[in-house]
Motif scaffolding. Structure first.
Motif, PDB file in Angstrom:
ATOM      1  N   THR A  54       0.837  -1.202   0.000  1.00 15.26           N
ATOM      2  CA  THR A  54       0.000   0.000   0.000  1.00 15.26           C
ATOM      3  C   THR A  54       0.870   1.250   0.000  1.00 15.26           C
ATOM      4  OG1 THR A  54      -1.755  -1.175   1.153  1.00 15.26           O
ATOM      5  CG2 THR A  54      -1.819   1.226   1.253  1.00 15.26           C
ATOM      6  N   GLU A  55       1.948   1.230   0.797  1.00 20.29           N
ATOM      7  CA  GLU A  55       2.853   2.385   0.827  1.00 20.29           C
ATOM      8  C   GLU A  55       3.531   2.580  -0.527  1.00 20.29           C
ATOM      9  OE1 GLU A  55       5.496   1.789   4.107  1.00 20.29           O
ATOM     10  OE2 GLU A  55       3.956   2.255   5.598  1.00 20.29           O
ATOM     11  N   LYS A  56       3.958   1.483  -1.159  1.00 15.49           N
ATOM     12  CA  LYS A  56       4.579   1.581  -2.488  1.00 15.49           C
ATOM     13  C   LYS A  56       3.574   2.129  -3.503  1.00 15.49           C
ATOM     14  CE  LYS A  56       7.845  -2.224  -1.900  1.00 15.49           C
ATOM     15  NZ  LYS A  56       8.169  -3.603  -2.292  1.00 15.49           N
ATOM     16  N   LEU A  57       2.363   1.611  -3.464  1.00 16.95           N
ATOM     17  CA  LEU A  57       1.320   2.072  -4.376  1.00 16.95           C
ATOM     18  C   LEU A  57       1.003   3.550  -4.126  1.00 16.95           C
ATOM     19  CD1 LEU A  57      -0.669   1.337  -6.613  1.00 16.95           C
ATOM     20  CD2 LEU A  57      -2.265   0.600  -4.842  1.00 16.95           C
ATOM     21  N   GLY A  58       0.910   3.930  -2.859  1.00 18.40           N
ATOM     22  CA  GLY A  58       0.659   5.328  -2.511  1.00 18.40           C
ATOM     23  C   GLY A  58       1.770   6.229  -3.025  1.00 18.40           C
ATOM     24  N   SER A  59       3.011   5.770  -2.919  1.00 12.81           N
ATOM     25  CA  SER A  59       4.143   6.543  -3.417  1.00 12.81           C
ATOM     26  C   SER A  59       4.065   6.708  -4.933  1.00 12.81           C
ATOM     27  CB  SER A  59       5.449   5.846  -3.020  1.00 12.81           C
ATOM     28  OG  SER A  59       6.552   6.524  -3.547  1.00 12.81           O
ATOM     29  N   LYS A  60       3.732   5.625  -5.626  1.00 17.65           N
ATOM     30  CA  LYS A  60       3.596   5.696  -7.089  1.00 17.65           C
ATOM     31  C   LYS A  60       2.464   6.646  -7.473  1.00 17.65           C
ATOM     32  CE  LYS A  60       5.430   1.138  -8.250  1.00 17.65           C
ATOM     33  NZ  LYS A  60       5.139  -0.185  -8.817  1.00 17.65           N
ATOM     34  N   ILE A  61       1.362   6.573  -6.749  1.00 18.09           N
ATOM     35  CA  ILE A  61       0.222   7.453  -7.040  1.00 18.09           C
ATOM     36  C   ILE A  61       0.620   8.911  -6.816  1.00 18.09           C
ATOM     37  CG2 ILE A  61      -2.069   8.156  -6.229  1.00 18.09           C
ATOM     38  CD1 ILE A  61      -2.663   5.148  -5.809  1.00 18.09           C
ATOM     39  N   ARG A  62       1.350   9.187  -5.715  1.00 19.16           N
ATOM     40  CA  ARG A  62       1.794  10.562  -5.463  1.00 19.16           C
ATOM     41  C   ARG A  62       2.709  11.046  -6.584  1.00 19.16           C
ATOM     42  NH1 ARG A  62       1.493   8.608  -0.293  1.00 19.16           N
ATOM     43  NH2 ARG A  62       3.645   7.883  -0.197  1.00 19.16           N
ATOM     44  N   GLU A  63       3.611  10.185  -7.062  1.00 18.08           N
ATOM     45  CA  GLU A  63       4.487  10.565  -8.178  1.00 18.08           C
ATOM     46  C   GLU A  63       3.675  10.844  -9.435  1.00 18.08           C
ATOM     47  OE1 GLU A  63       8.147   9.396  -9.048  1.00 18.08           O
ATOM     48  OE2 GLU A  63       8.794   9.060  -6.989  1.00 18.08           O
ATOM     49  N   GLN A  64       2.684  10.004  -9.708  1.00 20.43           N
ATOM     50  CA  GLN A  64       1.849  10.206 -10.886  1.00 20.43           C
ATOM     51  C   GLN A  64       1.045  11.498 -10.769  1.00 20.43           C
ATOM     52  OE1 GLN A  64      -0.390   6.585 -11.352  1.00 20.43           O
ATOM     53  NE2 GLN A  64       1.282   5.551 -12.403  1.00 20.43           N
ATOM     54  N   VAL A  65       0.572  11.805  -9.565  1.00 11.88           N
ATOM     55  CA  VAL A  65      -0.170  13.054  -9.361  1.00 11.88           C
ATOM     56  C   VAL A  65       0.744  14.248  -9.626  1.00 11.88           C
ATOM     57  CG1 VAL A  65      -1.265  14.499  -7.578  1.00 11.88           C
ATOM     58  CG2 VAL A  65      -1.910  12.106  -7.804  1.00 11.88           C
ATOM     59  N   LYS A  66       2.007  14.157  -9.152  1.00 12.20           N
ATOM     60  CA  LYS A  66       2.967  15.235  -9.426  1.00 12.20           C
ATOM     61  C   LYS A  66       3.165  15.394 -10.930  1.00 12.20           C
ATOM     62  CE  LYS A  66       5.726  14.872  -5.191  1.00 12.20           C
ATOM     63  NZ  LYS A  66       7.033  14.475  -4.647  1.00 12.20           N
ATOM     64  N   CYS A  67       3.310  14.268 -11.626  1.00 11.45           N
ATOM     65  CA  CYS A  67       3.492  14.319 -13.081  1.00 11.45           C
ATOM     66  C   CYS A  67       2.251  14.919 -13.754  1.00 11.45           C
ATOM     67  CB  CYS A  67       3.761  12.924 -13.645  1.00 11.45           C
ATOM     68  SG  CYS A  67       5.401  12.285 -13.246  1.00 11.45           S
ATOM     69  N   ILE A  68       1.082  14.548 -13.283  1.00 15.78           N
ATOM     70  CA  ILE A  68      -0.158  15.077 -13.862  1.00 15.78           C
ATOM     71  C   ILE A  68      -0.224  16.589 -13.657  1.00 15.78           C
ATOM     72  CG2 ILE A  68      -2.670  15.142 -13.564  1.00 15.78           C
ATOM     73  CD1 ILE A  68      -2.506  12.084 -13.081  1.00 15.78           C
ATOM     74  N   TYR A  69       0.125  17.059 -12.443  1.00 19.29           N
ATOM     75  CA  TYR A  69       0.123  18.507 -12.191  1.00 19.29           C
ATOM     76  C   TYR A  69       1.135  19.207 -13.084  1.00 19.29           C
ATOM     77  CZ  TYR A  69      -2.948  18.375  -8.103  1.00 19.29           C
ATOM     78  OH  TYR A  69      -4.025  18.231  -7.269  1.00 19.29           O
ATOM     79  N   GLN A  70       2.319  18.597 -13.227  1.00 22.53           N
ATOM     80  CA  GLN A  70       3.354  19.197 -14.070  1.00 22.53           C
ATOM     81  C   GLN A  70       2.890  19.250 -15.523  1.00 22.53           C
ATOM     82  OE1 GLN A  70       7.066  17.106 -14.006  1.00 22.53           O
ATOM     83  NE2 GLN A  70       8.137  18.668 -15.172  1.00 22.53           N
ATOM     84  N   LEU A  71       2.323  18.144 -16.009  1.00 24.38           N
ATOM     85  CA  LEU A  71       1.839  18.118 -17.392  1.00 24.38           C
ATOM     86  C   LEU A  71       0.688  19.099 -17.600  1.00 24.38           C
ATOM     87  CD1 LEU A  71       1.990  14.281 -18.128  1.00 24.38           C
ATOM     88  CD2 LEU A  71       3.454  16.074 -19.092  1.00 24.38           C
ATOM     89  N   ALA A  72      -0.177  19.214 -16.610  1.00 24.15           N
ATOM     90  CA  ALA A  72      -1.285  20.160 -16.719  1.00 24.15           C
ATOM     91  C   ALA A  72      -0.742  21.591 -16.780  1.00 24.15           C
ATOM     92  CB  ALA A  72      -2.248  20.004 -15.547  1.00 24.15           C
ATOM     93  N   GLY A  73       0.277  21.878 -15.969  1.00 27.24           N
ATOM     94  CA  GLY A  73       0.895  23.202 -16.007  1.00 27.24           C
ATOM     95  C   GLY A  73       1.537  23.479 -17.354  1.00 27.24           C
ATOM     96  N   GLU A  74       2.255  22.465 -17.882  1.00 23.88           N
ATOM     97  CA  GLU A  74       2.873  22.618 -19.199  1.00 23.88           C
ATOM     98  C   GLU A  74       1.810  22.797 -20.274  1.00 23.88           C
ATOM     99  OE1 GLU A  74       5.565  19.396 -19.907  1.00 23.88           O
ATOM    100  OE2 GLU A  74       6.783  19.885 -18.146  1.00 23.88           O
ATOM    101  N   LYS A  75       0.712  22.059 -20.155  1.00 26.09           N
ATOM    102  CA  LYS A  75      -0.381  22.181 -21.131  1.00 26.09           C
ATOM    103  C   LYS A  75      -0.955  23.590 -21.099  1.00 26.09           C
ATOM    104  CE  LYS A  75      -5.043  20.684 -22.000  1.00 26.09           C
ATOM    105  NZ  LYS A  75      -6.168  20.803 -21.110  1.00 26.09           N
ATOM    106  N   ASP A  76      -1.196  24.110 -19.891  1.00 20.37           N
ATOM    107  CA  ASP A  76      -1.723  25.465 -19.767  1.00 20.37           C
ATOM    108  C   ASP A  76      -0.746  26.486 -20.356  1.00 20.37           C
ATOM    109  OD1 ASP A  76      -3.985  24.493 -18.546  1.00 20.37           O
ATOM    110  OD2 ASP A  76      -3.318  24.980 -16.499  1.00 20.37           O
TER     111      ASP A  76
END
Length: 130
Positions: A54-76
């Protein structure tokens, strides 16, 4: 007396049977206790593995969320750049059209007019006068 001895033997047999039953019950209780500890250990290990996963999955999800925010910022940002470039493109096209219109007013139409050579007309006369 023989009857008492017989009763005593029967009571001893009963006591022995009870002792055997008690020993068997104690052995069963000990086995049950060991099995119970093994199950508890297995459950504890499973819970630990689930927690780690669960901790590993949570860490991966947090990394993906960071990437999504970064990509959304780049898209904007890219969207804003694209809007700016479209605006700049319209402005430059208008400027080009305005300059074309100005140039059309300034352009003199080219006519293919040939002017006869003065020397050609004068030569015969010059030749005759000599």
């Amino acid at each position: 007396m023989a009857s008492l001895k017989e009763n005593l033997r029967e009571e001893e047999k009963k006591v022995e049977a009870l002792r055997n039953t008690l020993e068997s019950a104690q052995k069963d209780t000990w086995k049950f206790h060991q099995e119970n500890e093994m199950v508890a250990s297995d459950v504890h290990q499973w819970v630990k593995e689930q927690k780690d996963n669960t901790e590993k999955l949570g860490s991966k999800i947090r990394e993906q969320v960071k990437c999504i925010y970064q990509l959304a910022g780049e898209k904007d940002h890219l969207h804003n750049v694209m809007v700016h470039l479209q605006h700049e493109n319209k402005k430059l096209r208008k400027e080009i059209d305005d300059r074309r219109q100005q140039n059309e007013h300034l352009m003199v139409p080219h006519y293919n007019i040939t002017i006869p050579c003065i020397e050609y007309h004068l030569k015969p006369q010059c030749v005759e006068n000599q």
